[in-house]
Design an enzyme around this catalytic site. Structure first.
Site, PDB file in Angstrom:
ATOM      1  N   GLN A  70       3.193  10.040   1.204  1.00 56.95           N
ATOM      2  CA  GLN A  70       4.247   8.821   1.966  1.00 56.95           C
ATOM      3  C   GLN A  70       5.351   9.723   0.609  1.00 56.95           C
ATOM      4  OE1 GLN A  70       2.184   5.219   2.398  1.00 56.95           O
ATOM      5  NE2 GLN A  70       5.064   5.419   3.380  1.00 56.95           N
TER       6      GLN A  70
ATOM      7  N   HIS B  86      -4.379   0.512   7.845  1.00 60.69           N
ATOM      8  CA  HIS B  86      -2.995   1.669   8.174  1.00 60.69           C
ATOM      9  C   HIS B  86      -2.862   3.071   6.431  1.00 60.69           C
ATOM     10  CE1 HIS B  86       2.079   0.840   7.894  1.00 60.69           C
ATOM     11  NE2 HIS B  86       1.393   1.639   7.001  1.00 60.69           N
ATOM     12  N   GLU B  87      -3.761   2.482   5.158  1.00 60.40           N
ATOM     13  CA  GLU B  87      -3.003   3.612   4.316  1.00 60.40           C
ATOM     14  C   GLU B  87      -4.199   4.531   4.776  1.00 60.40           C
ATOM     15  OE1 GLU B  87      -0.430   3.194   2.617  1.00 60.40           O
ATOM     16  OE2 GLU B  87      -0.625   1.251   2.841  1.00 60.40           O
TER      17      GLU B  87
ATOM     18  N   GLY C 135       0.923  -0.952  -0.012  1.00 58.74           N
ATOM     19  CA  GLY C 135       0.502  -0.539   0.036  1.00 58.74           C
ATOM     20  C   GLY C 135       0.852   1.099  -0.163  1.00 58.74           C
TER      21      GLY C 135
ATOM     22  N   CYS D  82       6.019  -0.045   7.438  1.00 62.46           N
ATOM     23  CA  CYS D  82       6.077   1.164   6.478  1.00 62.46           C
ATOM     24  C   CYS D  82       6.733   1.652   6.064  1.00 62.46           C
ATOM     25  CB  CYS D  82       5.015   1.760   7.529  1.00 62.46           C
ATOM     26  SG  CYS D  82       4.626   3.482   6.805  1.00 62.46           S
ATOM     27  N   LEU D  83       6.584   1.882   4.375  1.00 59.35           N
ATOM     28  CA  LEU D  83       8.064   2.188   3.442  1.00 59.35           C
ATOM     29  C   LEU D  83       8.233   3.701   3.938  1.00 59.35           C
ATOM     30  CD1 LEU D  83       6.184   1.252  -0.143  1.00 59.35           C
ATOM     31  CD2 LEU D  83       7.594   0.134   0.840  1.00 59.35           C
TER      32      LEU D  83
ATOM     33  N   HIS E 254      -2.450   7.679   7.329  1.00 61.57           N
ATOM     34  CA  HIS E 254      -1.758   7.905   6.487  1.00 61.57           C
ATOM     35  C   HIS E 254      -2.342   9.315   6.295  1.00 61.57           C
ATOM     36  CE1 HIS E 254       2.321   6.050   6.146  1.00 61.57           C
ATOM     37  NE2 HIS E 254       1.626   5.088   6.113  1.00 61.57           N
TER      38      HIS E 254
HETATM   39 NI    NI Z   1       2.425   3.012   5.951  1.00 60.65          NI
END
Ligand code: NI
Length: 185
Positions: free
Chosen positions: A50, A140-141, A45, A98-99, A144
């Site tokens: 991000q 999770h997304e 995701g 998380c990226l 963000h």
């Molecule tokens: Ni994340």
């Protein structure tokens, strides 16, 4: 086109993102670039903040979770202006990453079901219920675009333990094999 992923510590990750409309400039290219960026980083995701854009847009490809939930094989979706209407069920724990926070993984508690209103990339409107890992990735997304990270959901004890590591990440002192932008570098 692969875009740099914003690392922990950048203010854009703490901002509540804003809705967009179908006239948002070069939306299709942006979505394509987000998919390129997510796949390059082996993510499931990616949310617009991000990549530095504080807008309510995220993408998901949960097919790597196919071994855990076969239904996720084709779960590739774009979510625009989503609203979580309701979360329900008994909270369960899942190890999240998380990226924007490379090399950190922690167990996070969330409810297993989510009722979501959103638009797809063609601005078709949906109200849909998701559960299990699909719900997990969406939550999770969604965090963000609300300016939240999974580390905000940890106990203060765990956050204290992670403080040094998170500070290192914001400075770029972390091993990572995809392009990132570090706020304190
Ligand atoms: Ni994340």
């Amino acid at each position: 086109m692969i875009l740099p992923i914003v690392a922990y510590g950048d203010q854009v990750l703490k901002k509540k993102a804003v809705d967009i409309d179908k006239d948002y400039p070069e939306l299709e290219a942006l979505i394509n670039n987000m998919f390129d960026t997510m796949y390059e980083a082996n993510g499931v995701g990616l949310a617009a903040p991000q990549i530095g854009k504080s807008i309510r847009l995220f993408i998901i490809d949960a097919s790597p979770f196919e071994d855990k939930e076969p239904d996720l094989k084709d779960f590739v979706q774009v979510f625009i202006n989503p609203i979580i209407v309701e979360e329900s069920g008994e909270e369960w724990s899942f190890n999240e990453g998380c990226l924007s926070i490379p090399s950190v993984r922690e167990d996070v508690m969330r409810k297993p079901k989510v009722l979501l209103r959103y638009y797809d990339e063609n601005f078709e409107y949906y109200e849909e219920e998701f559960e299990g890992l699909a719900a997990r990735v969406i939550q999770h997304e969604y965090d963000h675009i609300e300016g939240k990270l999974f580390t905000d959901r940890l106990s203060s004890f765990k956050r204290t333990l992670l403080k040094g590591k998170l500070n290192d990440i914001s400075k770029g002192n972390v091993e990572v094999d995809y392009k990132m932008k570090f706020p304190k570098k």
